[in-house]
Design a protein around this motif. Sequence first.
Motif, PDB file in Angstrom:
ATOM      1  N   TYR A   1      70.148  18.212 -30.755  1.00 17.72           N
ATOM      2  CA  TYR A   1      70.067  16.763 -30.916  1.00 17.72           C
ATOM      3  C   TYR A   1      68.858  16.194 -30.175  1.00 17.72           C
ATOM      4  CZ  TYR A   1      71.424  11.846 -30.224  1.00 17.72           C
ATOM      5  OH  TYR A   1      71.444  10.470 -30.167  1.00 17.72           O
ATOM      6  N   VAL A   2      68.679  16.594 -28.927  1.00 24.21           N
ATOM      7  CA  VAL A   2      67.545  16.107 -28.128  1.00 24.21           C
ATOM      8  C   VAL A   2      66.225  16.438 -28.826  1.00 24.21           C
ATOM      9  CG1 VAL A   2      66.268  16.508 -25.974  1.00 24.21           C
ATOM     10  CG2 VAL A   2      68.735  16.088 -25.911  1.00 24.21           C
ATOM     11  N   HIS A   3      66.109  17.644 -29.365  1.00 25.51           N
ATOM     12  CA  HIS A   3      64.866  18.012 -30.057  1.00 25.51           C
ATOM     13  C   HIS A   3      64.688  17.192 -31.340  1.00 25.51           C
ATOM     14  CE1 HIS A   3      63.816  21.047 -27.189  1.00 25.51           C
ATOM     15  NE2 HIS A   3      64.959  21.673 -27.360  1.00 25.51           N
ATOM     16  N   ALA A   4      65.789  16.908 -32.041  1.00 24.27           N
ATOM     17  CA  ALA A   4      65.695  16.077 -33.247  1.00 24.27           C
ATOM     18  C   ALA A   4      65.259  14.653 -32.897  1.00 24.27           C
ATOM     19  CB  ALA A   4      67.038  16.072 -33.983  1.00 24.27           C
ATOM     20  N   VAL A   5      65.814  14.097 -31.828  1.00 26.15           N
ATOM     21  CA  VAL A   5      65.409  12.764 -31.375  1.00 26.15           C
ATOM     22  C   VAL A   5      63.928  12.777 -30.999  1.00 26.15           C
ATOM     23  CG1 VAL A   5      65.694  11.018 -29.557  1.00 26.15           C
ATOM     24  CG2 VAL A   5      67.712  12.051 -30.626  1.00 26.15           C
ATOM     25  N   GLY A   6      63.511  13.803 -30.295  1.00 28.60           N
ATOM     26  CA  GLY A   6      62.126  13.909 -29.844  1.00 28.60           C
ATOM     27  C   GLY A   6      61.123  13.928 -30.982  1.00 28.60           C
TER      28      GLY A   6
ATOM     29  N   GLU B   1      68.140  17.023 -18.071  1.00 31.62           N
ATOM     30  CA  GLU B   1      67.028  16.321 -17.428  1.00 31.62           C
ATOM     31  C   GLU B   1      65.789  16.571 -18.264  1.00 31.62           C
ATOM     32  OE1 GLU B   1      64.434  16.277 -13.305  1.00 31.62           O
ATOM     33  OE2 GLU B   1      66.143  17.626 -13.465  1.00 31.62           O
ATOM     34  N   LEU B   2      65.089  15.502 -18.587  1.00 30.52           N
ATOM     35  CA  LEU B   2      63.939  15.572 -19.494  1.00 30.52           C
ATOM     36  C   LEU B   2      62.726  14.870 -18.901  1.00 30.52           C
ATOM     37  CD1 LEU B   2      65.965  14.190 -22.498  1.00 30.52           C
ATOM     38  CD2 LEU B   2      65.176  16.543 -22.360  1.00 30.52           C
TER      39      LEU B   2
END
Length: 132
Positions: A13-18, A86-87
């Motif tokens: 999900y985080v990679h898709a948002v990014g 953490e990003l």
Amino acid sequence: MTAETPRRIVLDYVHAVGRQAPVAELGAFLAPDFLFREWPNALSPQEATRDRDQTLSGFEQAHLVVGEQEYTVQRVLAEGDEVAVELSWTAVARMDLPYWNEGDVMKARILSVFTVRDGLIAAQDSFDSYET
């Protein structure tokens, strides 16, 4: 569900948002009763809670505000259905904003805590610390 499954769901999900994936793709990660809590930060000085539809609507508009967005995962902690990520985040402002002018590179450190239920993200609390 193993700890790896929620971890993988959240990272996907985080990679898709990014990469500013289409809203339909992002929506496939979110439970129907998903809640997003954004704690006060430089872009959003007031705490805000958004439901799934409001969150997806925000994603539809995000490309108007920022572009060339990149998330770098610094650390992931997972226990059961809870995942903390953490990003480091960078993006280019596409308009003048309170602390940035159009074309400026924006930077932030983000801590998001996710709850995964039945293979979908049910909740996200986001603590964003922007460099101003």
